[in-house]
Write a protein that holds these residues in place. Structure first.
Motif, PDB file in Angstrom:
ATOM      1  N   UNK A  96       0.837  -1.082  -0.089  1.00  0.00           N
ATOM      2  CA  UNK A  96      -0.066   0.063   0.043  1.00  0.00           C
ATOM      3  C   UNK A  96       0.782   1.311   0.113  1.00  0.00           C
ATOM      4  N   UNK A  97       1.972   1.275   0.668  1.00  0.00           N
ATOM      5  CA  UNK A  97       2.855   2.408   1.085  1.00  0.00           C
ATOM      6  C   UNK A  97       3.893   2.796   0.054  1.00  0.00           C
ATOM      7  N   UNK A  98       4.361   1.429  -0.494  1.00  0.00           N
ATOM      8  CA  UNK A  98       5.518   1.563  -1.261  1.00  0.00           C
ATOM      9  C   UNK A  98       5.295   1.332  -2.836  1.00  0.00           C
ATOM     10  N   UNK A  99       3.963   1.584  -3.193  1.00  0.00           N
ATOM     11  CA  UNK A  99       3.592   1.505  -4.694  1.00  0.00           C
ATOM     12  C   UNK A  99       3.444   2.917  -5.111  1.00  0.00           C
ATOM     13  N   UNK A 100       4.161   3.196  -6.255  1.00  0.00           N
ATOM     14  CA  UNK A 100       3.848   4.613  -6.921  1.00  0.00           C
ATOM     15  C   UNK A 100       2.736   4.694  -7.659  1.00  0.00           C
ATOM     16  N   UNK A 101       1.977   5.852  -7.843  1.00  0.00           N
ATOM     17  CA  UNK A 101       0.741   6.119  -8.516  1.00  0.00           C
ATOM     18  C   UNK A 101       1.066   5.362 -10.072  1.00  0.00           C
TER      19      UNK A 101
END
Length: 431
Positions: free
Chosen positions: A243-248
């Motif tokens: 969730x928090x380490x994936x870029x748009x």
């Protein structure tokens, strides 16, 4: 998420005869080799690119076409290879013949205002063939002008040309020299001696003869907008560790790849590929020279089967995208160059329907280019090019800032693609 116009926009264009704009001063007549990466057949296509500018009262009385024509001719003194012609030497080696002939330039007047395009500018644009005239034979790469500029609303290029365009804009505003001097030195991206392929490059796999080739029939273009709400919705589908380490970019690419693959109704056992373009300038140590304006792009691929994309959760696809991005290194680029040398440069992944190529233009800064009329209100790819889609910065009809992605598919597949995206948005995953 699909962007559609309720009332079709129709307008006419009065176009002057195409002309060649040459450098204002004599330039060296020489032959310049392109890098081994530049040689690959998959790069031999043009990307239609559009910039929109608003009227600026301070520029009243100045003809945009004349301002840009003069600035272009001055810029070509420093970037004189663009005024030459591309030739093919032994073993497909590409060479720029610096002839000084010039680039193609077209002036046109359209009976349409920027406001008529609406407050949400996005590809594909109405009456695209009018916006960017298809000069006969200008799509060829060899022995023809390397650049087509249409001063109306659009211009087309075959590679990223921001550095060159910035120089034109500086000279349009009165500069007499380049802020950043252009540097050729294409040998920096050549294969080593001897050439060594040290990675497995799935983007250049020999594809089975049964695979469907591009182009298909009944192709349609549509653009899809992703604002904060859509991105947040898709992100909620990921496992906690992603969730928090994936870029748009990674998130949207995974969603689009999955939906596009399902929409094409391919054989469940067929291998499909996602190729993301990666600019490797920041990966070189020591760094490439500041003014280097050669191609520093590779296309690392993620590969899986149709069945795996369909039966696994979105996190699986995101992991594949992240792995492909992580492979972008200087060593990877050298390995690509070696592959081009050893395999005669004829591999072309843009012809395979099961390949999906994505390029992120949102951080390049094309919209900052100012020819005297201020920054562009839109700057980016005008449409998808076959299997290639581009991420461009846009606003929704409500003024919401986000990303638009043009997609090109056969009409029936496009309908299925929209339904798959809607299911993701509504959490109605069809597994």
């Amino acid at each position: 998420m699909a962007i559609a116009s309720s009332i079709p926009l129709v307008f006419s264009v009065q176009r002057c005869k195409p002309e060649l704009v040459a450098p204002t001063k004599p330039t060296p007549h020489e032959h310049k080799l392109l890098s081994d990466i530049d040689d690959q057949a998959a790069l031999r296509f043009q990307v239609p690119f559009i910039q929109f500018y608003e009227y600026n009262p301070s520029m009243q009385g100045k003809d945009p076409a004349e301002v840009i024509r003069e600035a272009l001719a001055n810029a070509l003194v420093f970037y004189y290879p663009f005024a030459g012609r591309l030739r093919e030497g032994p073993n497909g080696k590409l060479i720029v013949d610096c002839t000084g002939e010039g680039v193609m330039f077209i002036k046109a007047d359209a009976d349409v205002t920027l406001e008529q395009f609406g407050n949400a500018l996005h590809p594909p644009f109405p009456c695209f063939d009018e916006l960017l005239y298809d000069v006969p034979d200008s799509e060829r790469m060899l022995n023809c002008p390397l650049l087509l500029i249409q001063i109306q609303l659009a211009f087309a290029c075959s590679k990223s040309l921001k550095q060159f365009m910035s120089t034109i804009s500086e000279m349009a505003r009165g500069a007499t020299s380049c802020f950043i001097s252009p540097i050729w030195e294409r040998h920096l991206l050549d294969a080593g001696d001897p050439p060594r392929v040290i990675f497995y490059h799935h983007e250049y796999d020999e594809v089975e003869p049964t695979a469907i080739s591009w182009p298909l029939d009944n192709l349609v273009q549509r653009s899809f907008f992703f604002g904060p709400v859509e991105v947040s919705t898709f992100r909620s589908l990921l496992p906690l560790h992603l969730c928090h380490c994936t870029t748009k970019f990674e998130l949207l690419t995974a969603c689009l790849w999955r939906c596009r693959t399902i929409a094409l109704n391919l054989n469940p056992n067929e291998k499909v590929r996602m190729l993301c373009t990666g600019n490797l300038r920041s990966k070189f140590n020591p760094s490439l020279p500041l003014g280097y304006y050669g191609n520093v792009i590779v296309f690392p691929a993620a590969i899986t089967t149709v069945r795996n994309l369909f039966h696994n959760l979105l996190g699986y696809t995101v992991e594949l995208v992240k792995q492909a991005k992580a492979s972008m290194t200087k060593e990877y680029a050298k390995s690509v160059a070696a592959l081009m040398v050893l395999r005669a440069k004829q591999l072309n992944f843009t012809k395979i329907v099961g390949s999906f190529v994505v390029s992120d233009l949102t951080k390049i800064g094309f919209e900052d280019i100012d020819f005297g009329w201020g920054k562009a209100v839109f700057a980016g790819a005008a449409k998808a090019v076959g299997v290639i889609s581009f991420f461009v910065s846009t606003k929704s009809t409500k003024g919401e800032v986000g990303t638009s992605v043009p997609i090109c598919l056969p009409a029936p597949a496009m309908e299925r693609f929209e339904k798959e995206l809607d299911m993701l948005k509504g959490h109605l995953l069809g597994f």
